[in-house]
Design a protein around this motif. Structure first.
Motif, mmCIF file in Angstrom:
data_model
loop_
_atom_site.group_PDB
_atom_site.id
_atom_site.type_symbol
_atom_site.label_atom_id
_atom_site.label_comp_id
_atom_site.label_asym_id
_atom_site.label_seq_id
_atom_site.Cartn_x
_atom_site.Cartn_y
_atom_site.Cartn_z
ATOM 1 N N ASP A 20 0.851 -1.175 0.000
ATOM 2 C CA ASP A 20 0.000 0.000 0.000
ATOM 3 C C ASP A 20 0.890 1.229 0.000
ATOM 4 N N VAL A 21 0.383 2.311 -0.565
ATOM 5 C CA VAL A 21 1.113 3.563 -0.660
ATOM 6 C C VAL A 21 0.363 4.609 0.157
ATOM 7 N N VAL A 75 -1.085 8.006 1.192
ATOM 8 C CA VAL A 75 -1.471 9.211 0.458
ATOM 9 C C VAL A 75 -1.800 10.370 1.387
ATOM 10 N N THR A 87 0.370 12.906 -1.454
ATOM 11 C CA THR A 87 0.169 12.438 -2.819
ATOM 12 C C THR A 87 0.213 13.648 -3.735
ATOM 13 N N ASP A 93 -1.651 13.910 -6.307
ATOM 14 C CA ASP A 93 -2.956 13.996 -6.954
ATOM 15 C C ASP A 93 -4.082 13.961 -5.922
ATOM 16 N N ARG A 101 -7.361 11.337 -5.392
ATOM 17 C CA ARG A 101 -7.267 10.437 -4.236
ATOM 18 C C ARG A 101 -8.334 10.698 -3.185
ATOM 19 N N SER A 129 -4.090 5.150 2.919
ATOM 20 C CA SER A 129 -3.296 4.569 1.839
ATOM 21 C C SER A 129 -4.191 4.006 0.738
ATOM 22 N N ALA A 178 -0.892 -0.012 -4.272
ATOM 23 C CA ALA A 178 0.088 0.477 -5.247
ATOM 24 C C ALA A 178 -0.346 0.198 -6.682
ATOM 25 N N THR A 182 -3.096 0.475 -8.002
ATOM 26 C CA THR A 182 -4.107 1.421 -8.493
ATOM 27 C C THR A 182 -3.490 2.737 -8.967
ATOM 28 N N LEU A 183 -2.197 2.927 -8.740
ATOM 29 C CA LEU A 183 -1.527 4.163 -9.146
ATOM 30 C C LEU A 183 -1.269 4.156 -10.648
ATOM 31 N N TYR A 228 7.623 6.672 -7.668
ATOM 32 C CA TYR A 228 6.822 6.622 -6.459
ATOM 33 C C TYR A 228 7.746 6.239 -5.300
#
Length: 166
Positions: free
Chosen positions: A3-4, A6, A25, A27, A31, A79, A82, A84-85, A95
């Protein structure tokens, strides 16, 4: 894939369950759009509303109806998965999750350590590198110091100035 992160929930804003969010993030409009579902250690959170108050991003999540419920979320990391980015078109952009874990090599081939975190101060990003002896070094993520990033090879090259990694 990991997971990233955000964003991170900050203090409550008002009495109806709104919270401020520290954005991490590039964006935030996508998000944190109403209807977006974000992962957290408290389970999925669905954005019900988004607005700005001064320079702060303010969100309301479904099911968070008052200030006490908002306060309970303070500090919660938000989060997304990843995968989905979107793909990055620029070969010089990465990233954070792609950089963390990369081996760090000196331009002469010596092992300098491993990237353990990426910071985002106002200027340029900074890589936090754990050296083999366990100490840490902060390396500005600029082409002059980091000329090569090889994601497929699992490493990046640093050309440190005198005193760095000394």
């Amino acid at each position: 894939m990991p997971d990233v992160m955000v964003g991170r929930i900050g203090r409550p804003h008002g009495l109806r369950g709104d919270v401020t969010v520290a954005v991490s993030t590039d964006d935030p409009d996508t998000r944190f759009a109403p209807g977006s579902v974000l992962d957290s250690d408290r389970g999925p959170l669905t954005v019900a509303a988004r607005r700005r108050s001064g320079g702060a991003l303010v969100l309301r999540f479904e099911g968070v109806e008052d200030r006490d419920a908002a306060e309970a979320l303070r500090g919660t990391a938000l989060s997304v998965a990843a995968e989905t980015l979107p793909e990055v078109d620029d070969p010089d952009e990465f990233y954070d999750h792609q950089l963390v874990g990369l081996a760090v090599r000196h331009a002469d081939g010596r092992a300098l350590g491993e990237v353990i975190d990426v910071w985002h101060p106002p200027a340029s990003p900074v890589l936090l590198v754990r050296r083999p002896d366990g100490t840490e070094e902060a390396v500005p993520f600029v082409r002059a110091l980091v000329p090569t990033v090889d994601l497929a090879g699992g490493f990046l090259v640093v050309e440190p100035p005198d005193g760095m990694f000394g």
